[in-house]
Write a protein that holds these residues in place. Structure first.
Motif, PDB file in Angstrom:
ATOM      1  N   GLU A 286       0.934  -1.204  -0.041  1.00 29.52           N
ATOM      2  CA  GLU A 286      -0.064   0.246  -0.036  1.00 29.52           C
ATOM      3  C   GLU A 286       0.906   1.099  -0.003  1.00 29.52           C
ATOM      4  O   GLU A 286       0.615   2.344  -0.868  1.00 29.52           O
ATOM      5  CB  GLU A 286      -0.777   0.152   1.304  1.00 29.52           C
ATOM      6  N   THR A 287       1.856   1.116   0.913  1.00 27.74           N
ATOM      7  CA  THR A 287       2.786   2.473   0.861  1.00 27.74           C
ATOM      8  C   THR A 287       3.781   2.512  -0.283  1.00 27.74           C
ATOM      9  O   THR A 287       4.357   3.618  -0.399  1.00 27.74           O
ATOM     10  CB  THR A 287       3.178   2.424   2.290  1.00 27.74           C
ATOM     11  N   GLY A 288       4.300   1.169  -0.380  1.00 27.35           N
ATOM     12  CA  GLY A 288       5.385   1.029  -1.474  1.00 27.35           C
ATOM     13  C   GLY A 288       6.725   1.048  -0.714  1.00 27.35           C
ATOM     14  O   GLY A 288       7.883   1.115  -1.036  1.00 27.35           O
ATOM     15  N   ALA A 289       6.818   1.094   0.698  1.00 28.06           N
ATOM     16  CA  ALA A 289       8.003   1.038   1.553  1.00 28.06           C
ATOM     17  C   ALA A 289       8.669  -0.235   1.937  1.00 28.06           C
ATOM     18  O   ALA A 289       7.646  -1.132   2.238  1.00 28.06           O
ATOM     19  CB  ALA A 289       7.822   1.905   2.915  1.00 28.06           C
ATOM     20  N   VAL A 290       9.897  -0.387   1.849  1.00 25.65           N
ATOM     21  CA  VAL A 290      10.380  -1.625   2.355  1.00 25.65           C
ATOM     22  C   VAL A 290      10.977  -1.429   3.464  1.00 25.65           C
ATOM     23  O   VAL A 290      11.769  -0.388   3.922  1.00 25.65           O
ATOM     24  CB  VAL A 290      11.511  -1.877   1.085  1.00 25.65           C
ATOM     25  N   ARG A 291      10.732  -2.301   4.274  1.00 27.93           N
ATOM     26  CA  ARG A 291      11.313  -2.333   5.807  1.00 27.93           C
ATOM     27  C   ARG A 291      12.197  -3.522   5.864  1.00 27.93           C
ATOM     28  O   ARG A 291      11.731  -4.601   5.579  1.00 27.93           O
ATOM     29  CB  ARG A 291      10.019  -2.581   6.853  1.00 27.93           C
ATOM     30  N   PHE A 292      13.645  -3.223   6.204  1.00 25.41           N
ATOM     31  CA  PHE A 292      14.489  -4.092   6.352  1.00 25.41           C
ATOM     32  C   PHE A 292      14.369  -4.720   7.810  1.00 25.41           C
ATOM     33  O   PHE A 292      14.206  -3.989   8.727  1.00 25.41           O
ATOM     34  CB  PHE A 292      15.972  -3.701   5.921  1.00 25.41           C
ATOM     35  N   LEU A 293      14.316  -6.036   8.112  1.00 24.45           N
ATOM     36  CA  LEU A 293      14.300  -6.500   9.304  1.00 24.45           C
ATOM     37  C   LEU A 293      15.567  -6.802   9.957  1.00 24.45           C
ATOM     38  O   LEU A 293      16.735  -6.837   9.169  1.00 24.45           O
ATOM     39  CB  LEU A 293      13.500  -7.863   9.384  1.00 24.45           C
ATOM     40  N   ASP A 294      15.619  -6.816  11.240  1.00 22.69           N
ATOM     41  CA  ASP A 294      16.961  -6.930  11.744  1.00 22.69           C
ATOM     42  C   ASP A 294      17.544  -8.323  11.604  1.00 22.69           C
ATOM     43  O   ASP A 294      16.792  -9.175  11.459  1.00 22.69           O
ATOM     44  CB  ASP A 294      16.901  -6.590  13.510  1.00 22.69           C
TER      45      ASP A 294
END
Ligand SMILES: [Zn+2]
Length: 227
Positions: free
Chosen positions: A219-227
């Motif tokens: 929905e936002t297009g953001a990639v969240r990198f996980l620890d």
């Protein structure tokens, strides 16, 4: 009088057109710009450009024919992601032709074919980073959480995702959170990718291969990198 337009003539004409536009083009992204040290930053920067609508202008003719087509591919980053039509990694990370070495399958799960592909990418082509990229609203993960019986060969992906969900807490309604499942699936597939491959595990132990886990928000297009 007939004029025969050959491929070379067409290419030359396109080159002239592109050259005339070059004053407005930004530098072409080539794979050698992405090093092991800056890979994460390069991916984050690419996703930031994608989010801002400020993606690079790609000279596809140069990237395809003059660079990667003629000189061969030197991809830097492997990506294991979902077949979902909303998760095209080259667009999400604003990369051109020749940078990403991609395996896509519903539910972004590893199997022998995916492992072999990344072994080739790592041992032969020089891939130094692999991103396992899941995403929100993943139909394959949702179906696995729901325990749906699927027809045809579709159980291939639910059965591949199922082990990743072992041990996840259940809510008051007795179900696992889909968000938790998407994250767990990414982490588990990344771990299995390395564990099941001598080539990848040795490269990781030697420090020549880095594995990253991330979730893409459709929905936002953001990639969240996980620890
Ligand atoms: Zn998916």
């Amino acid at each position: 009088m007939y004029i025969i337009i050959t491929r070379s003539l067409l290419t030359a004409a396109l080159s002239l057109v592109l050259a005339s536009c070059s004053t407005t083009s930004q530098p072409v992204e080539i794979s050698t710009e992405i090093t092991p040290e800056n890979a994460l930053l390069a991916l984050k920067a690419g996703n930031a450009r994608y989010l801002d609508g400020d993606v690079r202008t790609h000279d596809w003719l140069h990237e395809r024919i003059h660079k990667t087509g003629a000189e061969g591919q030197v991809p830097s980053i492997g990506v294991l992601t979902c077949a979902d039509s909303r998760t095209p990694p080259e667009l999400i990370f604003d990369q051109g032709i020749g940078s990403l070495f991609v395996v896509r399958v519903a539910g972004n799960f590893q199997n022998d074919a995916a492992i072999g592909t990344f072994e080739y990418g790592t041992a032969v082509l020089g891939v130094h980073t692999i991103v396992v990229l899941g995403h929100t609203k993943c139909g394959a993960v949702t179906a696995t959480v729901a325990g749906k019986k699927l027809p045809g060969k579709m159980p291939a992906f639910t059965s591949a995702i199922q082990p990743a969900l072992a041990g996840l807490p259940k809510g008051a309604d007795g179900t696992i959170s889909t968000t938790d499942a998407e994250i767990a699936n990414v982490r588990w597939q990344a771990a299995e990718l390395v564990k099941r491959s001598d080539i990848l595990s040795k490269a990781k132990a030697a420090g020549t291969l880095n594995i990253l886990c991330a979730i893409y928000d459709v929905e936002t297009g953001a990639v969240r990198f996980l620890d």
